[in-house]
Design an enzyme around this catalytic site. Structure first.
Site, PDB file in Angstrom:
ATOM      1  N   ASP A  67      37.394  41.419  30.785  1.00  0.00           N
ATOM      2  CA  ASP A  67      37.377  40.498  32.259  1.00  0.00           C
ATOM      3  C   ASP A  67      36.743  41.195  33.870  1.00  0.00           C
ATOM      4  OD1 ASP A  67      39.226  41.673  32.785  1.00  0.00           O
ATOM      5  OD2 ASP A  67      40.757  39.612  32.214  1.00  0.00           O
ATOM      6  N   ASN A 136      50.894  33.719  33.580  1.00  0.00           N
ATOM      7  CA  ASN A 136      51.130  32.437  33.083  1.00  0.00           C
ATOM      8  C   ASN A 136      50.992  32.220  32.201  1.00  0.00           C
ATOM      9  OD1 ASN A 136      48.423  33.279  33.625  1.00  0.00           O
ATOM     10  ND2 ASN A 136      48.386  31.249  34.721  1.00  0.00           N
ATOM     11  N   HIS A 138      48.468  34.143  30.349  1.00  0.00           N
ATOM     12  CA  HIS A 138      46.922  34.626  30.356  1.00  0.00           C
ATOM     13  C   HIS A 138      46.936  35.816  29.411  1.00  0.00           C
ATOM     14  CE1 HIS A 138      46.613  36.868  34.424  1.00  0.00           C
ATOM     15  NE2 HIS A 138      46.507  36.931  33.704  1.00  0.00           N
ATOM     16  N   GLU A 143      43.520  31.589  31.322  1.00  0.00           N
ATOM     17  CA  GLU A 143      44.288  30.947  32.256  1.00  0.00           C
ATOM     18  C   GLU A 143      45.071  29.260  31.224  1.00  0.00           C
ATOM     19  OE1 GLU A 143      45.385  32.315  34.462  1.00  0.00           O
ATOM     20  OE2 GLU A 143      44.205  32.113  35.850  1.00  0.00           O
TER      21      GLU A 143
HETATM   22  C1  GLP Z   1      45.258  40.523  34.969  1.00  0.00           C
HETATM   23  C2  GLP Z   1      43.772  40.783  33.794  1.00  0.00           C
HETATM   24  C3  GLP Z   1      44.370  40.832  32.438  1.00  0.00           C
HETATM   25  C4  GLP Z   1      46.078  41.486  33.005  1.00  0.00           C
HETATM   26  C5  GLP Z   1      46.944  40.969  33.245  1.00  0.00           C
HETATM   27  C6  GLP Z   1      48.260  41.205  33.721  1.00  0.00           C
HETATM   28  O1  GLP Z   1      44.875  39.543  35.958  1.00  0.00           O
HETATM   29  N1  GLP Z   1      42.977  39.730  33.963  1.00  0.00           N
HETATM   30  O2  GLP Z   1      43.639  40.672  31.643  1.00  0.00           O
HETATM   31  O3  GLP Z   1      47.170  41.559  31.636  1.00  0.00           O
HETATM   32  O4  GLP Z   1      46.259  39.940  34.461  1.00  0.00           O
HETATM   33  O5  GLP Z   1      48.256  42.092  35.233  1.00  0.00           O
HETATM   34  P1  GLP Z   1      48.838  43.524  34.717  1.00  0.00           P
HETATM   35  O6  GLP Z   1      49.310  44.636  33.910  1.00  0.00           O
HETATM   36  O7  GLP Z   1      48.566  44.365  36.196  1.00  0.00           O
HETATM   37  O8  GLP Z   1      50.260  42.381  35.079  1.00  0.00           O
END
Ligand code: GLP
Length: 249
Positions: A67, A136, A138, A143
């Site tokens: 992403d 959440n 995702h 989402e």
């Molecule tokens: C982000 C990314 C995801 C990631 C997730 C967790 O927003 N889009 O690919 O896995 O949220 O992030 P973190 O590892 O900082 O908790």
């Protein structure tokens, strides 16, 4: 699902890096699906170390990230492009033309999404997909309510996701409201998925994703459908699991 629990976030990250290194050694032209986020930092650090100290070779592999925010340039320090370069690509022998992320500044976002899907397919599909998980549930930026057959597309980010990522921005207001993400369908097409989650804050959602019902309310629960999915957790992220039958390494 295979579930591996490690004592710390650091050792969990190293386990994931080891799985990736083994896959690369078996198939040097592997197509890797990559993720950004704080959880992935120990993974990239360990891959860089393996490259430097153990000659782990990235020369023939190709990567597609999950992403990118819409509206941020590739050289913007808050973009996932920048994160990937600074944390990983700049420190290993991967060819720059072999690393792909969606372009959040594309003049036609629709065309960008379609081309990204096409390019993944053209390169043989994702061999190993690395995934984190949002609070959440995702995966990528899929989402809650993302359809199981969704493909690469533009999505609106939920307030919780924007808050979760706000520390990378001067203020919550500046966190982009939209992103491009590969879809749940794109992720499920990968030949292997490896989900990494660490920290107590992820314990509840990890249990819902792994042990709860398959539901679009928790996007990561779609991984229950995947025939070859490994979940790597630290003790804290595993602490909410009801079924304690897993590999403890
Ligand atoms: C982000 C990314 C995801 C990631 C997730 C967790 O927003 N889009 O690919 O896995 O949220 O992030 P973190 O590892 O900082 O908790």
């Amino acid at each position: 699902m295979e579930i591996i629990v490690q004592p710390t976030a650091q050792t969990a990250g190293c386990t994931v890096a080891e799985l990736m290194a083994q896959a690369l050694a078996a198939q040097p032209e592997l197509v890797l699906g990559l993720a950004s986020g704080r959880t992935m930092e120990p993974v990239y650090d360990e891959l860089v170390r393996m490259h430097r100290e153990e000659a782990l070779d990235f020369a023939r592999c190709r990567t597609f990230n999950l992403d990118e925010y819409i509206g941020l340039a590739a050289d913007d320090p808050r973009s996932f492009h920048y994160f990937m370069r600074r944390r990983f690509f700049d420190h290993v022998n991967i060819q720059s033309g072999h690393t792909h992320l969606p372009d959040g500044l594309a003049s036609s976002l629709q065309a960008e999404c379609e081309n990204y899907e096409k390019l993944i397919a053209e390169k043989g599909g994702i061999g190993l997909q690395l995934l984190g998980i949002g609070l959440n549930g995702h995966v990528g930026f899929n989402e809650p309510q993302s359809p199981l057959d969704s493909r690469t597309r533009v999505v609106e980010l939920s307030p919780l996701t924007r808050a979760q990522n706000a520390s990378f921005f001067p203020s919550l207001e500046e966190v982009p409201r939209r992103a491009i993400t590969v879809g749940i369908g794109t992720i499920l097409d990968a030949r292997r998925c490896v989900l990494l989650a660490t920290g107590l804050s992820k314990a509840k959602i990890v249990s819902k994703a792994i042990e709860g019902p398959l539901t679009t309310v928790v996007a990561a629960s779609a991984l229950q459908l995947h025939p070859n999915c490994t979940v790597v957790l630290d003790e804290a992220a595993a602490s909410g699991l009801r079924n304690k039958i897993f590999t403890r390494k």
